[in-house]
Design a protein around this motif. Sequence first.
Motif, PDB file in Angstrom:
ATOM      1  N   UNK A 282       3.047  15.503  -7.354  1.00  0.00           N
ATOM      2  CA  UNK A 282       2.563  16.877  -7.477  1.00  0.00           C
ATOM      3  C   UNK A 282       2.212  17.471  -6.111  1.00  0.00           C
ATOM      4  N   UNK A 283       2.051  16.613  -5.116  1.00  0.00           N
ATOM      5  CA  UNK A 283       1.769  17.092  -3.760  1.00  0.00           C
ATOM      6  C   UNK A 283       3.055  17.503  -3.039  1.00  0.00           C
ATOM      7  N   UNK A 284       4.172  16.857  -3.360  1.00  0.00           N
ATOM      8  CA  UNK A 284       5.432  17.113  -2.664  1.00  0.00           C
ATOM      9  C   UNK A 284       5.867  18.580  -2.703  1.00  0.00           C
ATOM     10  N   UNK A 285       5.734  19.308  -3.825  1.00  0.00           N
ATOM     11  CA  UNK A 285       6.186  20.702  -3.849  1.00  0.00           C
ATOM     12  C   UNK A 285       5.396  21.640  -2.931  1.00  0.00           C
ATOM     13  N   UNK A 286       4.294  21.165  -2.374  1.00  0.00           N
ATOM     14  CA  UNK A 286       3.524  22.016  -1.468  1.00  0.00           C
ATOM     15  C   UNK A 286       4.363  22.429  -0.257  1.00  0.00           C
ATOM     16  N   UNK A 287       5.166  21.515   0.268  1.00  0.00           N
ATOM     17  CA  UNK A 287       5.967  21.813   1.460  1.00  0.00           C
ATOM     18  C   UNK A 287       7.026  22.877   1.185  1.00  0.00           C
ATOM     19  N   UNK A 288       7.396  23.065  -0.099  1.00  0.00           N
ATOM     20  CA  UNK A 288       8.383  24.082  -0.480  1.00  0.00           C
ATOM     21  C   UNK A 288       7.720  25.335  -1.033  1.00  0.00           C
ATOM     22  N   UNK A 289       6.394  25.356  -1.036  1.00  0.00           N
ATOM     23  CA  UNK A 289       5.645  26.522  -1.514  1.00  0.00           C
ATOM     24  C   UNK A 289       5.974  26.856  -2.972  1.00  0.00           C
ATOM     25  N   UNK A 290       6.133  25.827  -3.797  1.00  0.00           N
ATOM     26  CA  UNK A 290       6.493  26.023  -5.197  1.00  0.00           C
ATOM     27  C   UNK A 290       5.269  26.332  -6.058  1.00  0.00           C
ATOM     28  N   UNK A 291       5.574  26.937  -7.231  1.00  0.00           N
ATOM     29  CA  UNK A 291       4.561  27.171  -8.271  1.00  0.00           C
ATOM     30  C   UNK A 291       3.276  27.749  -7.676  1.00  0.00           C
ATOM     31  N   UNK A 292       2.126  27.195  -8.077  1.00  0.00           N
ATOM     32  CA  UNK A 292       0.864  27.765  -7.583  1.00  0.00           C
ATOM     33  C   UNK A 292       0.484  27.277  -6.198  1.00  0.00           C
ATOM     34  N   UNK A 293       1.313  26.420  -5.592  1.00  0.00           N
ATOM     35  CA  UNK A 293       1.051  26.057  -4.203  1.00  0.00           C
ATOM     36  C   UNK A 293       1.133  27.285  -3.302  1.00  0.00           C
ATOM     37  N   UNK A 294       1.938  28.270  -3.713  1.00  0.00           N
ATOM     38  CA  UNK A 294       2.043  29.473  -2.872  1.00  0.00           C
ATOM     39  C   UNK A 294       0.764  30.295  -2.905  1.00  0.00           C
ATOM     40  N   UNK A 295      -0.122  30.021  -3.868  1.00  0.00           N
ATOM     41  CA  UNK A 295      -1.413  30.704  -3.937  1.00  0.00           C
ATOM     42  C   UNK A 295      -2.508  29.928  -3.208  1.00  0.00           C
ATOM     43  N   UNK A 296      -2.146  28.772  -2.690  1.00  0.00           N
ATOM     44  CA  UNK A 296      -3.133  27.878  -2.090  1.00  0.00           C
ATOM     45  C   UNK A 296      -3.394  28.289  -0.644  1.00  0.00           C
ATOM     46  N   UNK A 297      -4.519  28.901  -0.393  1.00  0.00           N
ATOM     47  CA  UNK A 297      -4.837  29.453   0.925  1.00  0.00           C
ATOM     48  C   UNK A 297      -5.668  28.462   1.738  1.00  0.00           C
ATOM     49  N   UNK A 298      -5.026  27.426   2.214  1.00  0.00           N
ATOM     50  CA  UNK A 298      -5.737  26.442   3.020  1.00  0.00           C
ATOM     51  C   UNK A 298      -4.740  25.729   3.924  1.00  0.00           C
ATOM     52  N   UNK A 299      -5.173  25.435   5.152  1.00  0.00           N
ATOM     53  CA  UNK A 299      -4.337  24.668   6.065  1.00  0.00           C
ATOM     54  C   UNK A 299      -4.752  23.196   6.092  1.00  0.00           C
ATOM     55  N   UNK A 300      -5.514  22.782   5.078  1.00  0.00           N
ATOM     56  CA  UNK A 300      -5.941  21.372   5.004  1.00  0.00           C
ATOM     57  C   UNK A 300      -4.721  20.467   4.920  1.00  0.00           C
ATOM     58  N   UNK A 301      -4.711  19.354   5.651  1.00  0.00           N
ATOM     59  CA  UNK A 301      -3.585  18.417   5.565  1.00  0.00           C
ATOM     60  C   UNK A 301      -3.492  17.790   4.177  1.00  0.00           C
ATOM     61  N   UNK A 302      -2.309  17.322   3.828  1.00  0.00           N
ATOM     62  CA  UNK A 302      -2.087  16.739   2.502  1.00  0.00           C
ATOM     63  C   UNK A 302      -3.092  15.633   2.179  1.00  0.00           C
ATOM     64  N   UNK A 303      -3.408  14.826   3.183  1.00  0.00           N
ATOM     65  CA  UNK A 303      -4.309  13.692   2.945  1.00  0.00           C
ATOM     66  C   UNK A 303      -5.676  14.138   2.439  1.00  0.00           C
ATOM     67  N   UNK A 304      -6.102  15.336   2.824  1.00  0.00           N
ATOM     68  CA  UNK A 304      -7.409  15.847   2.407  1.00  0.00           C
ATOM     69  C   UNK A 304      -7.408  16.363   0.973  1.00  0.00           C
TER      70      UNK A 304
END
Length: 512
Positions: A282-304
């Motif tokens: 579920x973390x992998x689609x963040x790099x492609x800005x998929x689904x609600x990841x595009x609403x995620x306003x944070x520059x926190x690294x994936x590990x966080x």
Amino acid sequence: MPKLTRFLSDALPVFWHAARLPKQLFAINPFDGDCLPSRVRLFHPGSDRPSLPFPHRWNFHDPIRILETYFHAADDEPGPGRHNRYLDVPGFAPVLVTRDPGIIRAIATATGDRPGQFDRDTMPSIGIARATGKDTLLFANGAEWKKQRKIAACPFGKTTLYQPEQFGEFAETFRTTVQQRIEVLREHLASHDQESIDIRLEPEIKVVMLEMLTNNFFGAEISYDELCNRYVPALERVIDHIVSDTVRNKLGIPWRKLPGVTKRIAQAKQDDAAFEELTQCVLAPRSENKALWKQFKSDAPDAKLISNLKVFLAGALEATTSYATWAISHLARNPAAQEKVFQEVKEIDVYTPETLASATYLRDVLNETLRLTPSLYFLPRRATADTWVNTADGRTLFIPNGTHILLDVWHANRHEDHWGVQASGYRANEFAPERWQHLAASGCATKDILHFGFGHGPRVCPGKHLGELEVSLVVGAFVKTFQFQANNDVTPVRAGVSTKPADGTRVQMSLR
């Protein structure tokens, strides 16, 4: 200096308890005000109370009974002690348990990260922290909690979830899932020449809930079979381990570092690996800005983000499954209510925010479900300073610093004083969706009839709107598609991280 600070922070509670010890030995009430709680004995030989008033190895699987112990014979007691009880063991901080909605609301509202406010008591959730990490919305306190809350606010907000495109994705995925399950049922009935089937619905609902979260919310692409056969069973065992680990693992031993020499430890390691794998999916689609990841306003690294993602995934299997299974369980035992919901949803072909809003009786069913059988059956809090609590109706309660507080939502919502015939038109312990129309017609404001189903105040459940959306879709579509009835008139509760019907939501169901 850091070492001195750490020493003082560890030593001060000891000094504080020592200062209170004489009052504890003489059983002097540490609370004050006109909501004064009455004392519960640690041991009470000869009484028929259901359990000891604290979790231990032999009772932690039945936390509802532990809460009931605090209010054993309380209905015979006049005054505020009827709904407010405390345990005060020499050498330990006092424990306050309340089923008074006014006190629950006041303490939940006064919870936050500012000095002197109540904070979440992490003691009941140490097993969750060991399984998911401590830097989560569920476990963190103070400034860390505030930071996590700010990050999660946008993607979990109602405005985001109810955007037409996003809402449509939820509805479409669920429609696909329903069609698949209908076809499976048709094939089963045809092959066995049956018109109905006896089934436990909880396993099916768990998969649907996890699918909507992973594939819709996070944009992953995980098959139904993978979720059903691999990830759901693994998460179920992880959650069971969380509950036992909270009580049994007093030394805080990191079981992940233990060698897999026993079958139990080896299985736990495999389940933990599956949990980690699902989290990465579920973390992998963040790099492609998929689904609600595009609403995620944070520059926190994936590990966080991993710890919170694990909490959200486990929450999909716990709180939303609890919510949906209880709603279906109640409707299975109330055919008239089931028929009224069907009449509302039978013409709905495309689910939109507007069509769901128009299903007012379905909304009443879901509110009544959260009142009578809340997933979050108690809310843990801790006093960070000597604090006076003021209720909305003008009552006061003094709570000493360090007090562990259990806001007993389960029993508050079931007591005749708060939700009975005089208060709401119906008996408190019965499932009556019509209660909500009666309350509205009586002029009760929404803020005055709180069931605390998602908590209350600043630490209200961040997934509230997502849970409401998912359960509305599940229950609405299920009633439209199937007729169902329970085999028994009543079902006991099974409680752990959340509550669920003890029979696994077993029903006799057929296609409409």
